[in-house]
Structure formats: structure tokens, C-alpha cells
Design a protein around this motif. Structure first.
Motif, PDB file in Angstrom:
ATOM      1  N   PRO A  80       0.819  -1.221   0.000  1.00 14.45           N
ATOM      2  CA  PRO A  80       0.000   0.000   0.000  1.00 14.45           C
ATOM      3  C   PRO A  80       0.847   1.262   0.000  1.00 14.45           C
ATOM      4  CG  PRO A  80      -0.088  -1.093   2.138  1.00 14.45           C
ATOM      5  CD  PRO A  80       0.657  -2.012   1.236  1.00 14.45           C
ATOM      6  N   ALA A  81       0.417   2.190  -0.835  1.00 12.90           N
ATOM      7  CA  ALA A  81       1.035   3.509  -0.834  1.00 12.90           C
ATOM      8  C   ALA A  81       0.347   4.354   0.231  1.00 12.90           C
ATOM      9  CB  ALA A  81       0.882   4.144  -2.216  1.00 12.90           C
ATOM     10  N   GLY A  82       0.939   5.469   0.560  1.00 12.48           N
ATOM     11  CA  GLY A  82       0.411   6.292   1.647  1.00 12.48           C
ATOM     12  C   GLY A  82      -1.002   6.781   1.395  1.00 12.48           C
ATOM     13  N   SER A  83      -1.326   7.052   0.121  1.00 16.64           N
ATOM     14  CA  SER A  83      -2.621   7.651  -0.191  1.00 16.64           C
ATOM     15  C   SER A  83      -3.710   6.609  -0.430  1.00 16.64           C
ATOM     16  CB  SER A  83      -2.485   8.540  -1.431  1.00 16.64           C
ATOM     17  OG  SER A  83      -1.979   7.761  -2.506  1.00 16.64           O
ATOM     18  N   ASP A  84      -3.366   5.344  -0.353  1.00 20.54           N
ATOM     19  CA  ASP A  84      -4.358   4.309  -0.656  1.00 20.54           C
ATOM     20  C   ASP A  84      -5.414   4.222   0.425  1.00 20.54           C
ATOM     21  OD1 ASP A  84      -2.442   1.729  -2.407  1.00 20.54           O
ATOM     22  OD2 ASP A  84      -3.518   3.504  -3.077  1.00 20.54           O
ATOM     23  N   SER A  85      -6.670   4.080  -0.011  1.00 23.89           N
ATOM     24  CA  SER A  85      -7.749   3.893   0.948  1.00 23.89           C
ATOM     25  C   SER A  85      -8.428   2.546   0.754  1.00 23.89           C
ATOM     26  CB  SER A  85      -8.790   5.008   0.780  1.00 23.89           C
ATOM     27  OG  SER A  85      -9.293   4.978  -0.549  1.00 23.89           O
ATOM     28  N   TRP A  86      -7.788   1.674   0.009  1.00 27.49           N
ATOM     29  CA  TRP A  86      -8.403   0.382  -0.279  1.00 27.49           C
ATOM     30  C   TRP A  86      -8.294  -0.545   0.905  1.00 27.49           C
ATOM     31  CZ3 TRP A  86     -10.944   1.631  -4.297  1.00 27.49           C
ATOM     32  CH2 TRP A  86     -10.393   2.428  -5.289  1.00 27.49           C
ATOM     33  N   LYS A  87      -9.170  -1.520   0.922  1.00 23.66           N
ATOM     34  CA  LYS A  87      -9.081  -2.578   1.922  1.00 23.66           C
ATOM     35  C   LYS A  87      -7.961  -3.527   1.505  1.00 23.66           C
ATOM     36  CE  LYS A  87     -13.949  -2.349   3.204  1.00 23.66           C
ATOM     37  NZ  LYS A  87     -15.253  -3.020   3.127  1.00 23.66           N
ATOM     38  N   GLY A  88      -7.864  -4.662   2.188  1.00 19.56           N
ATOM     39  CA  GLY A  88      -6.731  -5.570   2.011  1.00 19.56           C
ATOM     40  C   GLY A  88      -6.416  -5.915   0.566  1.00 19.56           C
ATOM     41  N   PRO A  89      -5.137  -6.122   0.243  1.00 23.07           N
ATOM     42  CA  PRO A  89      -4.752  -6.473  -1.127  1.00 23.07           C
ATOM     43  C   PRO A  89      -5.159  -7.902  -1.468  1.00 23.07           C
ATOM     44  CG  PRO A  89      -2.849  -6.587   0.306  1.00 23.07           C
ATOM     45  CD  PRO A  89      -3.977  -6.069   1.146  1.00 23.07           C
ATOM     46  N   VAL A  90      -5.380  -8.126  -2.776  1.00 20.29           N
ATOM     47  CA  VAL A  90      -5.765  -9.454  -3.258  1.00 20.29           C
ATOM     48  C   VAL A  90      -4.948  -9.781  -4.494  1.00 20.29           C
ATOM     49  CG1 VAL A  90      -7.627 -10.823  -4.263  1.00 20.29           C
ATOM     50  CG2 VAL A  90      -8.111  -9.288  -2.359  1.00 20.29           C
TER      51      VAL A  90
END
Lengths: 264, 285
Positions: A131-141
Motif C-alpha cells: 500500500p502507498a500512503g494515499s491508498d484507501s483500499w481494503k486488504g490487497p488481493v
């Protein structure tokens, strides 16, 4: 995505699980409809998805995803989806100009025999799922369709298993994400390398969805059955629950057979 | 014909739906990514070449209703037909001298590698990949490759259980798949599966193909003298059909197909009809 499958797995896009390795396995039929299910499921769940698509083009997945209510193009534009189109990358590697090849190494550079491992592919996955600092996504897949193609391209079974191992450590344990991988297998298969990979992954999976064509032969109304096997690791006790359901129409057939293995 | 939605269909003459003319009718639309493979004994390469001709021969506008219908296996194609259409061939000795591979490419120089280079060049030069908007696309590039995997292409998978170039055929098919996907083209390939010792290779080849059809000859087998199959020369196995841009494929109702090859007629019939005819006289005798 298929709501019936979500009910069976007790899964919901509102509360996706974390740290899980799901193996999709098909025998005598095509199980790629499950890939489309999980792709649309995790995009709806708001997860950041890295899709290693080795067998089909982007337009194929995009057209099917639109029928399931998800736009892959839009997901790519907003940075939620990273799509590695294996066919295109392979062409760029083999027919690309010399200037392009001096840049970032191709994720599939093992095809050109300059490397025997899949480290470049792993670096690609790790780079885009961290994750980058600006990411607001839930867990990576991480989604792979399908792993058996890597053997056809010259990767050894050990290299493939190493790749999956590194991905599990990074994606499932460090980043608390999920991995979904599709493999093909046949009962009387003579592809020993593929069977080695399938058997190994079965032992390491948290969830196995096994799609099989009907053993009794072709039927117009029912295409096959889906067996789901979940491994729950609690202390020293392993529990396996097994249910079968018909793939077409999703009629449930009671075949639950829980058993427990005592502490060894 | 809608561009990009191409499908190849075999004509199936079902006795329950026998056509009034009594002749097989071949309908053809094309997938832009069809990869059709067939395996058979050497004696039956002929019907596969015939299928290639039927599926990919150029039909003039005046004979569009009889597309690929008339043939005679005892005759060769007329030179006038060759001269009237635009075609490219691949002959390795000429290819090496005319188009040497760039030195920076890390892959080994193999005949199949040269073939891929040739196909990619034709796709680009003739505009089948849409890269040149000035070029008006009129047709679809049809590619036919014969006996892929045999020693004619420099592979050893037909001569050894543990071939040195075990990945050459599958790598070729993968790259070819990529070329077809990104262009308006279709390809039909024949593979001598009966010669390939390592069956794992055939499983991988099937996985990398869109459509797989097998022709099983009765010659040399016990079925040759079996009265159940006396009217036929072999079986047709449709092992895989394309599933492009859709969740599932349209599975055909008919699974048991048999073929018969004559000098001017190639017929595929539903085999269950044969079984029914065989049993009926016995039941009532």
C-alpha cells in the motif's frame, strides 16, 4: 459475483476475510467462472486487486465482468485494479524494441530464459500490492488465472511453488490480504509436474473450491458440481467440512462429511 | 459477418434433421482467436487438410452460399485460384535468408521462432492488428500450420519420451495465442498427437487452445471390422470449444460423432443414429 456461492462460503463483500489462500481447481470442466466471481467480489469489496491473467485477454475479462456488474476499465483508472495481461507481456518481451527492453524487467522474463525463477513476477506483485500512503483500499488481493500456464512457459514446479510461497508470505501474512489461484487437474493426468503443484497447493490452502464435470457424462441442465473444502487450523486439531452443490442452478446437495483428526 | 465475432462450426448431419438436399451444409463465421487443433493418424491428415480448405478457402461473392462446399481430394487446387487471392507462405530456408532474426533477441533461433516472427510481420505489414488506420481492413487473416510438433519443425517431442525441447511447442502456442488475440486473425493447426510420446504435452496444448477437435481413425483398430462402424471411417472428438467473452460456452447436444470421407464428400454424423439402426433389426427379428 454469485450470491449463492457467497451464501455457501458465508462470505460478503462488506466483510471480506483476510489472510486467506483460496485454491480453485477444475477437473473435466472449465472452472474459470470462479475467477470471474472472485474478481467481481473483491472489487465490490473495495480491495486492491492484482490480477495476473495469463490465459485470456483483458477485453475478455472486462466483457464478462460487465455482465457481472463490474467495470475493469474503471477499476484500473481509479487505481484499484492492476492487470497483468500475460499474452501482451509475452509479445512485448519477444517482439519489443531493444530500447524498451532496457527499462523495467518484464514480469515474464523467465520465458526468454534469461532467468529460471519467477522473481520478476513476484516483484511485480509485491510492488503493486504494497500500500502507498494515499491508498484507501481494503486488504490487497492477488488473483492468478491460471497457474498451470507457467509450466507450459518453461517454469519448473519448484519455481512456481517458490513464487506462491513468497506471495503467501507477503500478501497473506505481511499485508493481511488474500490470494486466489486457479489450477487445472485431471484424475488420469500424466502431467506429473502439474499434479505436484496441485497437490502441494491443496495442502497449503485455507479454502479449496473443486469444480468437476459430472462423472456420469454430459447433461444439458447441470454442468457439474462444486465441492468446497475448508481447512480450519485451531491448535492441533484439523477439521474439514465438505459440501457439494450443483454448479448450474446452484441446487444444494447435502454431502457434508465433517471429520476430525486427533492430535498426531 | 460481424468483425471480431468469428466462430467456426462443423456441419453435423443428423438423421432426425436430414436436410432436403441430402448434402452437408457448412456454415461459417469466425472467431478472431480460434485455434483449432486436431490429432489423427498419418493416414487421416487428408481429412484435416480438407477441413482446412473448407473452413478457410476464399469464397467469391457469387458463390457465398456454397462456401467451401465443392472439393475433390484427388485434385490439387487450380493455379488460377492461387493467383486471384493474396497469400503468404513460410518456407524456412528462404525465411532465414530474407528475414534474419535481430541479434538482440535472447531466444534461440528455431524454426517455430522464425514462424512466429513471420506471422507477426505479416500481421503488422498487412494491417491486421489495426495499427495503421490508413489501411482499410477487408478480411481476416487465416493461418494454417501443418504437423506442428513434428520433426519437420525441429522439435524432438515426437522422437523421445524425455525431449530436450519439451516447452517449445507450448511456448509457441502461447505466443501465437497472443498474436491472434491482438489481431483480426484465426489459425488452424494440425498436430500429430499419435507421435507425441509425452502425454503431458498434449494436455498443456489442449489447455492453450480455444478449440480442440480430434479425428480418430478406425484403420488398424478393432473397430475397422466392427459392424457397428461399417459405414464410417473414424470418430470425431470435440474435446474443447471456445469460451470467449462469456462466462460459459455453448455446449453442443451431440457428443458422439463419426465421419466418413469419400472422394467428393466429407460427412460428420451423430453416432447414436448408427447405434439405433443396428439395434432395431435385432430387436424385431
Amino acid at each position: 459475483m454469485f450470491t449463492e456461492l457467497n451464501e455457501l462460503l458465508d462470505a460478503s463483500p462488506q466483510r471480506p476475510e483476510t489472510g486467506k489462500f483460496t485454491l480453485l481447481r477444475d477437473t473435466r470442466t472449465d472452472g474459470s467462472f470462479l475467477v470471474h466471481h472472485f474478481l467481481s467480489f473483491y472489487l465490490r469489496a473495495g480491495c486492491k486487486v492484482c490480477f495476473v491473467a495469463l490465459l485470456q485477454s483483458f477485453s475478455h475479462y472486462n466483457i464478462v465482468a460487465q455482465k457481472l456488474g463490474v467495470s475493469l476499465t474503471a477499476a484500473k483508472e481509479r487505481g484499484q485494479l492492476v492487470f497483468l495481461e500475460g499474452l501482451k507481456s509475452c509479445l512485448d518481451l519477444l517482439f519489443g524494441e531493444e530500447e524498451k527492453q532496457s527499462g523495467q524487467p518484464s514480469p515474464l522474463q523467465f520465458i526468454s530464459e534469461s532467468a529460471s525463477d519467477l522473481k520478476a513476477l513476484f516483484d511485480f506483485v509485491r510492488t503493486f500490492l504494497t500500500p502507498a500512503g494515499s491508498d484507501s483500499w481494503k486488504g490487497p488481493v492477488l488473483l492468478v488465472d491460471d497457474l498451470s500456464v507457467l509450466l507450459s512457459l518453461g517454469a519448473t514446479p519448484v519455481a512456481v511453488l517458490d513464487f506462491i510461497h513468497y506471495c503467501r508470505v507477503t500478501v497473506c501474512y505481511q499485508l493481511k490480504g488474500n490470494i486466489v489461484v486457479l489450477v487445472h487437474s485431471n484424475e488420469d493426468s500424466e502431467d506429473e509436474e502439474n499434479e505436484l503443484i496441485v497437490n502441494s497447493l491443496c495442502h497449503h490452502s485455507d479454502l479449496i473450491l473443486w469444480v468437476e464435470g459430472l462423472a456420469t457424462g454430459f447433461c444439458k441442465d447441470v454442468h457439474g458440481q462444486v465441492m468446497h473444502r475448508r481447512a480450519r487450523r485451531g491448535g492441533t486439531c484439523w477439521c474439514h467440512t465438505q459440501r457439494c452443490l450443483q454448479a448450474q442452478g446452484w441446487a444444494r446437495r447435502a454431502a457434508s462429511a465433517p471429520w476430525e483428526m486427533a492430535q498426531g | 459477418m460481424q468483425l471480431g465475432t468469428v466462430r467456426v462450426e462443423f456441419c453435423v448431419k443428423n438423421s432426425h434433421y436430414r436436410m432436403s438436399t441430402g448434402e452437408p451444409k457448412l456454415s461459417s463465421k469466425y472467431y478472431n482467436v480460434v485455434l483449432l487443433e486436431a490429432y489423427t493418424s498419418a493416414e487421416w491428415e487428408k481429412p484435416l487438410r480438407l477441413l482446412s480448405i473448407l473452413l478457410f478457402s476464399q469464397a467469391s461473392p457469387t458463390t457465398s452460399t456454397k462456401f467451401g462446399h465443392y472439393y475433390d481430394v484427388s485434385k490439387t487446387m487450380s493455379p488460377e485460384l492461387f493467383q486471384s487471392i493474396k497469400w503468404h507462405s513460410f518456407y524456412l530456408p528462404e525465411e532465414l535468408s530474407l528475414h534474419p532474426l535481430p541479434l538482440h533477441l535472447p531466444c534461440k533461433l528455431t524454426p517455430t521462432r522464425q514462424l512466429l516472427q513471420s506471422i507477426q510481420r505479416i500481421i503488422y505489414q498487412e494491417g491486421f492488428d489495426g495499427s495503421d488506420p490508413q489501411k482499410k481492413l477487408k478480411n481476416i487473416l487465416r493461418i494454417g500450420i501443418q504437423s506442428l510438433g513434428s520433426m519437420l519443425w525441429g522439435d524432438d517431442i515426437c522422437s523421445s519420451d524425455t525431449p530436450e525441447h519439451i516447452h517449445s511447442l507450448t511456448k509457441f502456442l502461447y505466443v501465437l495465442r497472443g498474436l491472434l488475440r491482438k489481431s483480426l486473425s484465426a489459425c488452424i493447426i494440425t498436430v500429430p498427437a499419435h507421435l507425441i510420446q509425452n502425454k503431458a504435452i498434449m494436455e498443456r496444448v489442449t489447455n492453450l487452445s480455444d478449440m480442440v477437435v480430434g479425428l480418430e481413425s478406425f484403420i488398424g483398430s478393432e473397430r475397422e471390422t466392427n459392424p457397428l462402424y461399417k459405414d464410417y471411417h473414424g470418430l470425431v472428438h470435440v474435446q474443447q470449444i471456445p469460451r470467449l467473452n462469456s462466462l460459459i460456452c455453448d455446449v453442443s447436444d451431440t457428443k458422439d460423432l463419426a465421419f466418413r470421407l469419400k472422394r467428393k464428400l466429407f460427412t460428420i454424423e451423430v453416432r447414436e443414429t448408427v447405434l439405433f439402426h443396428y439395434l432395431e433389426p435385432k430387436r424385431w427379428s
